[in-house]
Design a protein around this motif. Structure first.
Motif, PDB file in Angstrom:
ATOM      1  N   TYR A  44       0.846  -1.196   0.000  1.00 54.26           N
ATOM      2  CA  TYR A  44       0.000   0.000   0.000  1.00 54.26           C
ATOM      3  C   TYR A  44       0.878   1.240   0.000  1.00 54.26           C
ATOM      4  O   TYR A  44       1.819   1.339   0.778  1.00 54.26           O
ATOM      5  N   LEU A  60      -5.234   7.935   2.903  1.00 52.93           N
ATOM      6  CA  LEU A  60      -5.812   6.964   1.988  1.00 52.93           C
ATOM      7  C   LEU A  60      -4.656   6.335   1.240  1.00 52.93           C
ATOM      8  O   LEU A  60      -3.786   7.042   0.709  1.00 52.93           O
ATOM      9  N   TYR A  62      -3.347   2.911  -1.448  1.00 50.55           N
ATOM     10  CA  TYR A  62      -3.823   2.047  -2.527  1.00 50.55           C
ATOM     11  C   TYR A  62      -2.800   0.963  -2.800  1.00 50.55           C
ATOM     12  O   TYR A  62      -1.588   1.204  -2.774  1.00 50.55           O
ATOM     13  N   ASN A  69      -8.265  -0.007  -1.760  1.00 50.32           N
ATOM     14  CA  ASN A  69      -7.891   1.189  -1.031  1.00 50.32           C
ATOM     15  C   ASN A  69      -7.990   0.885   0.452  1.00 50.32           C
ATOM     16  O   ASN A  69      -8.772   0.033   0.876  1.00 50.32           O
ATOM     17  N   VAL A 120     -13.364   7.040  -4.424  1.00 52.97           N
ATOM     18  CA  VAL A 120     -13.407   6.564  -3.045  1.00 52.97           C
ATOM     19  C   VAL A 120     -13.914   7.691  -2.139  1.00 52.97           C
ATOM     20  O   VAL A 120     -13.490   8.840  -2.277  1.00 52.97           O
ATOM     21  N   ASN A 137      -9.589  10.146  -5.685  1.00 52.87           N
ATOM     22  CA  ASN A 137      -8.757   9.088  -6.251  1.00 52.87           C
ATOM     23  C   ASN A 137      -9.534   8.195  -7.213  1.00 52.87           C
ATOM     24  O   ASN A 137      -9.502   6.974  -7.101  1.00 52.87           O
TER      25      ASN A 137
END
Length: 139
Positions: A44, A60, A62, A69, A120, A137
């Motif tokens: 991530y 946040l 990804y 996410n 998101v 995003n």
């Protein structure tokens, strides 16, 4: 009379000397923004963040390998447990896909949603200060 004036002058000089030696009071520096702590796991990377008042930061992340996410909200300075909550979903989707909440010392989350190709939404609160990010995003 001369003695009184000399005493007053000596007292004035002493007060100036003490003031010059006294430490200068300064405002305490604001705590640094909390850095992402890796709570979402390997793979991530941070793609967005938002401050939570002056008490924390929400991140946040990804993972391109999984298309998921993940969000986590971190206090600037850990301390006694405070109420925290965190939610995440695909943009405009269900009420929420994942959530976490309770009284925590340093962070809330992680929470996850599969959102490859979608926007998101992520929101929450920390010690009564709320934050929200909608439609981020995308893609």
């Amino acid at each position: 009379m001369t003695r009184v004036v000399q005493g007053a002058v000596a007292a004035g000089v002493s007060a100036v000397a003490l003031t010059a030696l006294a430490p200068v009071a300064s405002a305490a520096p604001a705590p640094a923004a909390a850095a992402y702590n890796g709570a979402c796991g390997t793979g991530y990377r941070t793609v967005n963040s938002t401050p939570i008042g002056g008490i924390g930061t929400a991140y946040l992340t990804y993972n391109s390998a999984t298309g998921k996410n993940c969000a986590v909200a971190i206090r600037n300075v850990a301390g006694d447990p405070v109420a925290m909550e965190l939610y995440i979903r695909r943009g405009g989707g269900e009420i929420y896909a994942d959530q976490d909440g309770g009284a925590f010392r340093s962070y809330v989350g992680p929470v996850y949603v599969a959102a490859a190709g979608s926007c998101v939404d992520w929101w929450g609160a920390m010690d009564g200060t709320s934050f929200q990010r909608y439609g981020t995003n995308c893609g």
